[in-house]
Design a protein around this motif. Structure first.
Motif, PDB file in Angstrom:
ATOM      1  N   ALA A 154       0.835  -1.206   0.000  1.00 25.16           N
ATOM      2  CA  ALA A 154       0.000   0.000   0.000  1.00 25.16           C
ATOM      3  C   ALA A 154       0.867   1.252   0.000  1.00 25.16           C
ATOM      4  CB  ALA A 154      -0.917  -0.007   1.218  1.00 25.16           C
ATOM      5  N   ALA A 155       0.559   2.163  -0.903  1.00 25.57           N
ATOM      6  CA  ALA A 155       1.274   3.438  -0.967  1.00 25.57           C
ATOM      7  C   ALA A 155       0.689   4.403   0.066  1.00 25.57           C
ATOM      8  CB  ALA A 155       1.156   4.033  -2.369  1.00 25.57           C
ATOM      9  N   ASP A 156       1.504   5.350   0.479  1.00 23.72           N
ATOM     10  CA  ASP A 156       1.057   6.312   1.488  1.00 23.72           C
ATOM     11  C   ASP A 156      -0.228   7.021   1.062  1.00 23.72           C
ATOM     12  OD1 ASP A 156       3.358   5.566   2.752  1.00 23.72           O
ATOM     13  OD2 ASP A 156       4.308   7.548   2.725  1.00 23.72           O
ATOM     14  N   GLY A 157      -0.321   7.387  -0.220  1.00 23.46           N
ATOM     15  CA  GLY A 157      -1.481   8.132  -0.706  1.00 23.46           C
ATOM     16  C   GLY A 157      -2.768   7.319  -0.751  1.00 23.46           C
ATOM     17  N   GLU A 158      -2.668   6.004  -0.592  1.00 19.49           N
ATOM     18  CA  GLU A 158      -3.854   5.152  -0.596  1.00 19.49           C
ATOM     19  C   GLU A 158      -4.431   4.943   0.805  1.00 19.49           C
ATOM     20  OE1 GLU A 158      -3.222   2.044  -4.238  1.00 19.49           O
ATOM     21  OE2 GLU A 158      -1.888   1.758  -2.499  1.00 19.49           O
ATOM     22  N   LEU A 159      -3.758   5.479   1.824  1.00 19.01           N
ATOM     23  CA  LEU A 159      -4.096   5.163   3.208  1.00 19.01           C
ATOM     24  C   LEU A 159      -4.694   6.351   3.938  1.00 19.01           C
ATOM     25  CD1 LEU A 159      -0.833   3.226   4.140  1.00 19.01           C
ATOM     26  CD2 LEU A 159      -3.051   2.227   3.576  1.00 19.01           C
ATOM     27  N   SER A 160      -5.604   6.050   4.879  1.00 18.44           N
ATOM     28  CA  SER A 160      -6.152   7.067   5.773  1.00 18.44           C
ATOM     29  C   SER A 160      -6.546   6.391   7.082  1.00 18.44           C
ATOM     30  CB  SER A 160      -7.354   7.782   5.149  1.00 18.44           C
ATOM     31  OG  SER A 160      -8.404   6.857   4.890  1.00 18.44           O
ATOM     32  N   ARG A 161      -6.626   7.163   8.161  1.00 19.80           N
ATOM     33  CA  ARG A 161      -7.051   6.653   9.453  1.00 19.80           C
ATOM     34  C   ARG A 161      -8.576   6.726   9.569  1.00 19.80           C
ATOM     35  NH1 ARG A 161      -4.548   6.453  14.049  1.00 19.80           N
ATOM     36  NH2 ARG A 161      -6.491   5.332  14.484  1.00 19.80           N
ATOM     37  N   ILE A 162      -9.158   5.748  10.272  1.00 12.74           N
ATOM     38  CA  ILE A 162     -10.615   5.695  10.436  1.00 12.74           C
ATOM     39  C   ILE A 162     -10.998   5.455  11.898  1.00 12.74           C
ATOM     40  CG2 ILE A 162     -11.248   5.046   8.091  1.00 12.74           C
ATOM     41  CD1 ILE A 162     -11.267   2.116   9.001  1.00 12.74           C
ATOM     42  N   GLY A 163     -10.241   6.038  12.825  1.00 16.54           N
ATOM     43  CA  GLY A 163     -10.616   5.945  14.224  1.00 16.54           C
ATOM     44  C   GLY A 163     -10.182   4.647  14.867  1.00 16.54           C
ATOM     45  N   ALA A 164     -10.929   4.221  15.887  1.00 16.17           N
ATOM     46  CA  ALA A 164     -10.575   3.027  16.646  1.00 16.17           C
ATOM     47  C   ALA A 164     -11.836   2.300  17.090  1.00 16.17           C
ATOM     48  CB  ALA A 164      -9.726   3.415  17.865  1.00 16.17           C
ATOM     49  N   ARG A 165     -11.679   1.033  17.418  1.00 12.81           N
ATOM     50  CA  ARG A 165     -12.778   0.234  17.956  1.00 12.81           C
ATOM     51  C   ARG A 165     -12.188  -0.861  18.843  1.00 12.81           C
ATOM     52  NH1 ARG A 165     -15.154  -3.242  12.878  1.00 12.81           N
ATOM     53  NH2 ARG A 165     -15.911  -1.158  12.328  1.00 12.81           N
ATOM     54  N   ARG A 166     -13.059  -1.562  19.547  1.00 15.12           N
ATOM     55  CA  ARG A 166     -12.641  -2.693  20.370  1.00 15.12           C
ATOM     56  C   ARG A 166     -12.822  -3.979  19.565  1.00 15.12           C
ATOM     57  NH1 ARG A 166     -10.003  -2.093  25.192  1.00 15.12           N
ATOM     58  NH2 ARG A 166     -11.199  -3.756  26.188  1.00 15.12           N
ATOM     59  N   VAL A 167     -11.757  -4.774  19.487  1.00 24.60           N
ATOM     60  CA  VAL A 167     -11.808  -6.067  18.814  1.00 24.60           C
ATOM     61  C   VAL A 167     -11.157  -7.095  19.734  1.00 24.60           C
ATOM     62  CG1 VAL A 167     -11.168  -7.406  16.776  1.00 24.60           C
ATOM     63  CG2 VAL A 167     -11.646  -4.965  16.546  1.00 24.60           C
ATOM     64  N   ALA A 168     -11.867  -8.165  20.020  1.00 29.72           N
ATOM     65  CA  ALA A 168     -11.374  -9.217  20.913  1.00 29.72           C
ATOM     66  C   ALA A 168     -10.919  -8.639  22.250  1.00 29.72           C
ATOM     67  CB  ALA A 168     -10.241 -10.005  20.252  1.00 29.72           C
ATOM     68  N   GLY A 169     -11.639  -7.611  22.709  1.00 26.91           N
ATOM     69  CA  GLY A 169     -11.332  -7.010  24.000  1.00 26.91           C
ATOM     70  C   GLY A 169     -10.134  -6.097  24.001  1.00 26.91           C
ATOM     71  N   ARG A 170      -9.597  -5.739  22.820  1.00 28.56           N
ATOM     72  CA  ARG A 170      -8.400  -4.918  22.743  1.00 28.56           C
ATOM     73  C   ARG A 170      -8.676  -3.659  21.933  1.00 28.56           C
ATOM     74  NH1 ARG A 170      -3.989  -7.661  24.438  1.00 28.56           N
ATOM     75  NH2 ARG A 170      -2.616  -6.143  23.458  1.00 28.56           N
ATOM     76  N   ASP A 171      -7.949  -2.587  22.234  1.00 28.02           N
ATOM     77  CA  ASP A 171      -8.042  -1.370  21.438  1.00 28.02           C
ATOM     78  C   ASP A 171      -7.421  -1.619  20.075  1.00 28.02           C
ATOM     79  OD1 ASP A 171      -9.231  -0.018  23.504  1.00 28.02           O
ATOM     80  OD2 ASP A 171      -7.393   0.968  24.191  1.00 28.02           O
TER      81      ASP A 171
END
Length: 367
Positions: A154-171
């Motif tokens: 993945a190139a840098d320009g294809e990426l963005s952050r979308i926040g956070a969630r809990r998965v399997a009890g972990r951040d």
């Protein structure tokens, strides 16, 4: 009073049981702590997590309705159904993934020398060696390995952050990949990575024009400790049927190894450049990068006839002068049969138009 007291005591027990049963859902619903890690740095952390050992329980839900042929039944089941995965992961070349379905249980044990596949119900063990080309298997659906694979180019320009969630009890920190390639049939890939280790905990793949994931795989339970070697290793038990798999390379390897006329594949198809794959047969072409890939291989007449029938019977199949093609989520599959030469199978995460463009180029390719 004693009866009333017993009733109260039981009501307390019932309430406690209800609370305990609800804990996993409550923990999953807790807000996750997000950080301001840039998207490119989070990708790097995901790729650096290859050395993290773990064990856990995951589920994978696929909506890719692939045609069932003699060569594709296991792949069709793997990518079309909801399956349960029990995972013990010591490393990329030393892990075990058990697939549990209503029909039974299959264990896949990978070691540096190859793979054991153990069919519990039939007491059959299959041994295969490493291969540069193979069809997808259960380890490929483990969120950790799938997330790393999808983000590996993945190139840098294809990426963005979308926040956070809990998965399997972990951040878990969210990272979205939107491919740049015009030929891509993937709208986006969302990877949720453990905030502490970078290990991918959940992956969702959404096709162009889709609103729900075509493939959704995630951990429900996870232990970040290296599992014992004895849990991963496999030795066929007494009385088991043992057989060697002659063609560990899978469908494309089988097709390329047949006695077929040599072909000269172009250096580019559908705007995607051909890439080198160490150890792959010369007759097989792999094009593209990242999550936008296209594979081409010549196929023998017997297989072509089988695939033609299966494709033609699939919902939404298109048959024209170029061949017969279908789409299943972001995956396209096409049989190309140029006049006066052999057939090709063309498949990948590309649009129907890109499949047709590739087919047109193949019909004009010199032999």
């Amino acid at each position: 009073m004693s009866g009333h007291g017993r009733a109260r005591r039981w009501s307390v027990v019932v309430a406690l049981v209800a609370v305990l049963c609800a804990l996993p859902a409550v923990v999953a619903a807790l807000p996750a702590d997000d950080t301001d890690v840039p998207a490119a740095d989070l990708r790097d952390a995901v790729l650096a997590s290859a050395g993290v050992g773990f064990s856990g329980y995951a589920v994978s839900a696929g909506g890719l309705s692939l045609p069932v042929t003699d060569q594709l039944p296991a792949v069709a089941d793997l990518l079309s159904d909801r399956i349960q995965l029990r995972v013990w992961w010591r490393g990329a070349d030393e892990h075990r993934v058990d697939v549990v379905t209503a029909a039974g249980e299959t264990g896949v044990h990978v070691d540096p020398a190859g793979t054991w596949t153990w069919e519990f119900e039939s007491a059959t063990a299959e041994r295969s060696g490493p291969a540069p080309l193979r069809l997808p298997g259960p380890p490929d659906l483990v969120p950790a390995s799938l997330g790393r694979r999808l983000l590996s180019e993945a190139a840098d320009g294809e990426l963005s952050r979308i926040g956070a969630r809990r998965v399997a009890g972990r951040d878990a920190l969210g990272l979205r990949l939107v491919p740049d390639a015009a030929a891509s049939s993937v709208a986006r890939v969302d990877v949720w990575a453990d905030a502490a280790t970078g290990l991918p905990l959940a992956v969702e793949i959404v096709a162009e024009g889709g609103s729900t994931p075509a493939l959704d795989t995630r951990f429900l339970d996870l232990d970040l400790a290296v599992p014992p070697a004895g849990v991963v290793a496999f030795t066929p038990p007494p009385g088991a049927r043992v057989r060697e798999v002659r063609d560990p390379g899978g469908l494309l390897r089988e097709a390329a190894d047949r006695d077929l006329a040599p072909v000269r594949l172009p250096v580019e198809l559908a705007g995607l450049a051909r890439r080198d794959v160490a150890g792959a047969p010369a007759a097989v072409g792999l094009y593209g990068s990242g999550v936008t890939l296209l594979a081409v291989a010549p196929v023998p007449g017997r297989f072509a006839a089988d695939l033609r029938s299966a494709l033609a019977a699939a919902p939404g199949a298109v048959t024209d002068a170029l061949g017969t093609r279908i789409t299943a989520g972001p995956l396209g599959l096409m049989l190309v049969e140029p006049r006066g030469s052999g057939a090709y199978v063309v498949t990948g995460t590309v649009t129907p138009d890109a499949l047709a463009e590739a087919a047109a180029a193949l019909t004009q390719a010199p032999s």
